[in-house]
Scaffold this motif. Structure first.
Motif, PDB file in Angstrom:
ATOM      1  N   LEU A   1      35.485  33.484  34.162  1.00 50.79           N
ATOM      2  CA  LEU A   1      36.400  33.839  35.194  1.00 50.79           C
ATOM      3  C   LEU A   1      37.647  34.215  34.747  1.00 50.79           C
ATOM      4  O   LEU A   1      38.266  35.130  35.522  1.00 50.79           O
ATOM      5  CB  LEU A   1      36.114  32.647  35.985  1.00 50.79           C
ATOM      6  CG  LEU A   1      37.222  32.712  37.541  1.00 50.79           C
ATOM      7  CD1 LEU A   1      36.518  33.788  38.324  1.00 50.79           C
ATOM      8  CD2 LEU A   1      36.997  31.326  37.995  1.00 50.79           C
ATOM      9  N   ASP A   2      38.409  33.588  33.880  1.00 44.33           N
ATOM     10  CA  ASP A   2      39.583  33.910  33.563  1.00 44.33           C
ATOM     11  C   ASP A   2      39.713  35.118  32.961  1.00 44.33           C
ATOM     12  O   ASP A   2      40.897  36.057  33.108  1.00 44.33           O
ATOM     13  CB  ASP A   2      40.053  32.667  32.686  1.00 44.33           C
ATOM     14  CG  ASP A   2      40.490  31.752  33.645  1.00 44.33           C
ATOM     15  OD1 ASP A   2      40.577  31.805  34.719  1.00 44.33           O
ATOM     16  OD2 ASP A   2      40.876  30.427  32.849  1.00 44.33           O
ATOM     17  N   LEU A   3      38.777  35.577  32.213  1.00 46.32           N
ATOM     18  CA  LEU A   3      38.676  36.995  31.547  1.00 46.32           C
ATOM     19  C   LEU A   3      38.692  37.846  32.611  1.00 46.32           C
ATOM     20  O   LEU A   3      39.319  38.835  32.263  1.00 46.32           O
ATOM     21  CB  LEU A   3      37.412  36.780  30.601  1.00 46.32           C
ATOM     22  CG  LEU A   3      37.493  37.883  29.443  1.00 46.32           C
ATOM     23  CD1 LEU A   3      37.628  36.771  28.057  1.00 46.32           C
ATOM     24  CD2 LEU A   3      36.621  38.953  29.364  1.00 46.32           C
ATOM     25  N   VAL A   4      37.991  37.798  33.567  1.00 44.85           N
ATOM     26  CA  VAL A   4      37.603  38.687  34.694  1.00 44.85           C
ATOM     27  C   VAL A   4      38.877  38.845  35.462  1.00 44.85           C
ATOM     28  O   VAL A   4      39.584  40.154  35.601  1.00 44.85           O
ATOM     29  CB  VAL A   4      36.514  38.495  35.512  1.00 44.85           C
ATOM     30  CG1 VAL A   4      36.566  39.388  36.895  1.00 44.85           C
ATOM     31  CG2 VAL A   4      35.344  38.569  34.803  1.00 44.85           C
ATOM     32  N   LEU A   5      39.666  37.660  35.823  1.00 40.28           N
ATOM     33  CA  LEU A   5      40.668  37.734  36.332  1.00 40.28           C
ATOM     34  C   LEU A   5      41.952  38.473  35.718  1.00 40.28           C
ATOM     35  O   LEU A   5      42.813  39.199  36.280  1.00 40.28           O
ATOM     36  CB  LEU A   5      41.306  36.372  36.863  1.00 40.28           C
ATOM     37  CG  LEU A   5      40.361  35.679  38.043  1.00 40.28           C
ATOM     38  CD1 LEU A   5      40.738  33.924  37.989  1.00 40.28           C
ATOM     39  CD2 LEU A   5      40.369  36.242  39.197  1.00 40.28           C
ATOM     40  N   ALA A   6      42.002  38.025  34.406  1.00 37.23           N
ATOM     41  CA  ALA A   6      43.166  38.737  33.738  1.00 37.23           C
ATOM     42  C   ALA A   6      42.722  40.470  33.513  1.00 37.23           C
ATOM     43  O   ALA A   6      43.842  41.135  33.548  1.00 37.23           O
ATOM     44  CB  ALA A   6      42.877  38.202  32.130  1.00 37.23           C
ATOM     45  N   ALA A   7      41.611  40.896  33.635  1.00 37.87           N
ATOM     46  CA  ALA A   7      41.431  41.979  33.501  1.00 37.87           C
ATOM     47  C   ALA A   7      41.655  42.853  34.771  1.00 37.87           C
ATOM     48  O   ALA A   7      41.857  43.966  34.579  1.00 37.87           O
ATOM     49  CB  ALA A   7      39.868  42.297  32.868  1.00 37.87           C
TER      50      ALA A   7
ATOM     51  N   ASN B   1      36.240  42.591  44.438  1.00 36.52           N
ATOM     52  CA  ASN B   1      35.262  41.837  45.400  1.00 36.52           C
ATOM     53  C   ASN B   1      33.957  41.975  44.531  1.00 36.52           C
ATOM     54  O   ASN B   1      33.359  40.583  44.447  1.00 36.52           O
ATOM     55  CB  ASN B   1      35.191  42.539  46.571  1.00 36.52           C
ATOM     56  CG  ASN B   1      35.426  41.142  47.599  1.00 36.52           C
ATOM     57  OD1 ASN B   1      34.601  40.096  47.576  1.00 36.52           O
ATOM     58  ND2 ASN B   1      36.024  41.323  48.958  1.00 36.52           N
ATOM     59  N   TRP B   2      33.429  43.049  44.414  1.00 36.73           N
ATOM     60  CA  TRP B   2      32.093  43.126  43.911  1.00 36.73           C
ATOM     61  C   TRP B   2      32.059  42.416  42.388  1.00 36.73           C
ATOM     62  O   TRP B   2      31.249  41.769  42.212  1.00 36.73           O
ATOM     63  CB  TRP B   2      31.746  44.714  43.635  1.00 36.73           C
ATOM     64  CG  TRP B   2      30.876  45.173  44.711  1.00 36.73           C
ATOM     65  CD1 TRP B   2      31.561  45.898  45.704  1.00 36.73           C
ATOM     66  CD2 TRP B   2      29.542  45.244  44.846  1.00 36.73           C
ATOM     67  NE1 TRP B   2      30.387  46.015  46.589  1.00 36.73           N
ATOM     68  CE2 TRP B   2      29.160  45.917  45.989  1.00 36.73           C
ATOM     69  CE3 TRP B   2      28.335  44.877  44.048  1.00 36.73           C
ATOM     70  CZ2 TRP B   2      28.123  46.141  46.616  1.00 36.73           C
ATOM     71  CZ3 TRP B   2      27.227  45.244  44.493  1.00 36.73           C
ATOM     72  CH2 TRP B   2      27.000  45.833  45.829  1.00 36.73           C
ATOM     73  N   LEU B   3      32.952  42.783  41.392  1.00 35.10           N
ATOM     74  CA  LEU B   3      33.196  42.128  40.300  1.00 35.10           C
ATOM     75  C   LEU B   3      32.880  40.703  40.375  1.00 35.10           C
ATOM     76  O   LEU B   3      32.304  39.956  39.699  1.00 35.10           O
ATOM     77  CB  LEU B   3      34.012  42.785  39.698  1.00 35.10           C
ATOM     78  CG  LEU B   3      34.408  42.098  38.088  1.00 35.10           C
ATOM     79  CD1 LEU B   3      33.375  42.166  37.373  1.00 35.10           C
ATOM     80  CD2 LEU B   3      35.563  42.835  37.515  1.00 35.10           C
ATOM     81  N   LEU B   4      34.037  40.088  41.102  1.00 31.01           N
ATOM     82  CA  LEU B   4      34.031  38.718  41.083  1.00 31.01           C
ATOM     83  C   LEU B   4      32.644  37.911  41.577  1.00 31.01           C
ATOM     84  O   LEU B   4      32.242  37.036  41.201  1.00 31.01           O
ATOM     85  CB  LEU B   4      35.276  38.181  41.857  1.00 31.01           C
ATOM     86  CG  LEU B   4      36.536  38.339  41.281  1.00 31.01           C
ATOM     87  CD1 LEU B   4      37.698  38.453  42.412  1.00 31.01           C
ATOM     88  CD2 LEU B   4      36.893  37.541  40.187  1.00 31.01           C
ATOM     89  N   ASP B   5      32.109  38.668  42.756  1.00 33.87           N
ATOM     90  CA  ASP B   5      31.155  38.018  43.651  1.00 33.87           C
ATOM     91  C   ASP B   5      29.988  38.152  42.457  1.00 33.87           C
ATOM     92  O   ASP B   5      28.980  37.315  42.366  1.00 33.87           O
ATOM     93  CB  ASP B   5      30.943  38.739  44.806  1.00 33.87           C
ATOM     94  CG  ASP B   5      31.581  38.010  45.812  1.00 33.87           C
ATOM     95  OD1 ASP B   5      32.251  37.161  45.544  1.00 33.87           O
ATOM     96  OD2 ASP B   5      31.522  38.705  47.173  1.00 33.87           O
ATOM     97  N   SER B   6      29.941  39.426  42.159  1.00 30.63           N
ATOM     98  CA  SER B   6      28.680  39.397  41.088  1.00 30.63           C
ATOM     99  C   SER B   6      28.890  38.220  39.755  1.00 30.63           C
ATOM    100  O   SER B   6      27.786  37.579  39.466  1.00 30.63           O
ATOM    101  CB  SER B   6      28.851  40.629  40.195  1.00 30.63           C
ATOM    102  OG  SER B   6      28.417  41.936  41.163  1.00 30.63           O
TER     103      SER B   6
END
Lengths: 224, 224
Positions: A210-216, A143-148
């Motif tokens: 965004l996709d990079l973060v989601l994949a990670a 949550n923190w990562l995505l919102d950030s």
DNA sequence: TTGACAATCGTACAGCGTACGTCCATAGTA
DNA sequence: TACTATGGACGTACGCTGTACGATTGTCAA
């Protein structure tokens, strides 16, 4: 009972907190948050300044309500798809909404108590992550990562002085490069040139990270 | 030459743009950006309001200069280590600096022309990424992603109404939970309870997402 | 009719950014 | 020493701001 409407002087029907806050959002969209004064807002509603204080206790409360309207506009993560698609949907929606209301980003820093739409939104996102198999604390991290990422991207996008790829090319040639002596800023020069050549689309840029973060995040959930 | 100092009325030596901007930053740190007025700043410097306009063309220019001082405080990525360590250093420093100057985050949205320290910073970061083997456009992507995360995290952190783990526990019990009926917000309740139990440290939270992003970027560079 | 009540208004006040003009200590010149 | 030019500091003023206060109005219950 009389056939007369209750009250109706200048512009529209009666006021209401909804109408007041919605008009405030429109005004801030047009003129920025610094251009939003109680008097200007009132006159946009065809009312006197003090009339607003029947619907809003203070300007602070008005600003809080405006932020919450923004959260209301952001799409909740849909429940019927996989978690990555759901989070992508809501993140893309959030970026769009924040791009339409750039003043909201700067306002968040000073407003510390979340409104109801904000809470509903957080609940839905957390629910999505938990149901996808993320352990409790891992869901918080995600949550923190995505919102950030979403807020930070919106913040950077809002501070760009151009909106289209053409404007970027113009400004690069006429404003940025003259400020960037190539011997002092070789990499920024290189980067600016490459960016103009490749064209620039904030929506694409957003999706990339965004996709990079989601994949990670994917390997961090305990898949059912 | 006379033995007398040039001028010295109330507080200190003479004014200067440096002194004016530095005091403005201190004032904003203490009272927030809304508490920063030309009169209050002037009186903190022992001067009259209009005297400031000899060093700053307008309040807008003052705010721009304040932002640039903040960028000056952020550590540049060191050159002697691997790229991940270098980026981690500068990201951690950026978070710390922004946590000390939360007003700066909200200000960025409205200020579109980067100052010299900002440019130096961007050049150094881009250089670090390019030297690590990231292709030009990939370095741009990485830059956007990392900056988004840093700024967004700082923005969220600034809007937290608590500073320590103890305060979090207090506020969770006395403020948040009473606002969160368990049947309407089951996941937020669960999440709040877990967070209080585990303790909360924004620095750790920051590192978690940061390392995840850095690791995700690693395969995108064309390693020498 | 009377009274209560909520909505709206005009007025007032302190504080804001800043344009403008004035003052005066110093530096330079004669 | 006397005179002037310069530039930093300042006082005043104007049009804004948020909002406290009290008066006015339209509507309805008793």
């Amino acid at each position: 009972m009389s056939a007369r409407e209750p009250r109706q002087i200048a512009s529209d029907a009666g006021l209401s907190k909804q109408r007041v806050v919605a008009e405030a959002v429109r005004l801030a969209d047009r003129e920025g948050v610094d251009g939003l004064s109680m008097r200007r807002l009132a006159s946009a509603l065809g009312a006197g300044a003090m009339s607003l204080y029947h619907y809003v206790a203070s300007k602070e409360e008005l600003l809080d309500a405006m932020i919450d309207i923004v959260f209301e506009e952001i799409e909740l993560p849909p429940e019927e798809t996989d978690w990555q698609s759901a989070m992508r949907r809501r993140a893309v929606s959030a970026r769009q909404v924040l791009a339409h209301h750039p003043w909201a980003i700067g306002l968040m820093e000073s407003r510390t108590s979340p409104g109801p739409a904000n809470l509903r939104h957080r609940e839905a996102v957390t629910a999505c992550l938990r149901r996808a198999g993320f352990p409790v604390l891992m869901a918080t991290h995600a949550n923190w990562l995505l919102d950030s990422y979403v807020y930070g991207f919106a913040l950077q996008e809002a501070s760009l002085p151009f909106d289209t790829a053409d404007e970027l090319a113009d400004m690069t040639e006429n404003v940025f490069l003259p400020q960037l002596p190539p011997d002092e800023f070789p990499y920024l020069n290189e980067s600016a040139a490459a960016l103009v050549a490749a064209g620039y689309d904030p929506a694409e840029e957003f999706i990339f990270g965004l996709d990079l973060v989601l994949a990670a995040l994917e390997p961090l959930r305990a898949s059912a």
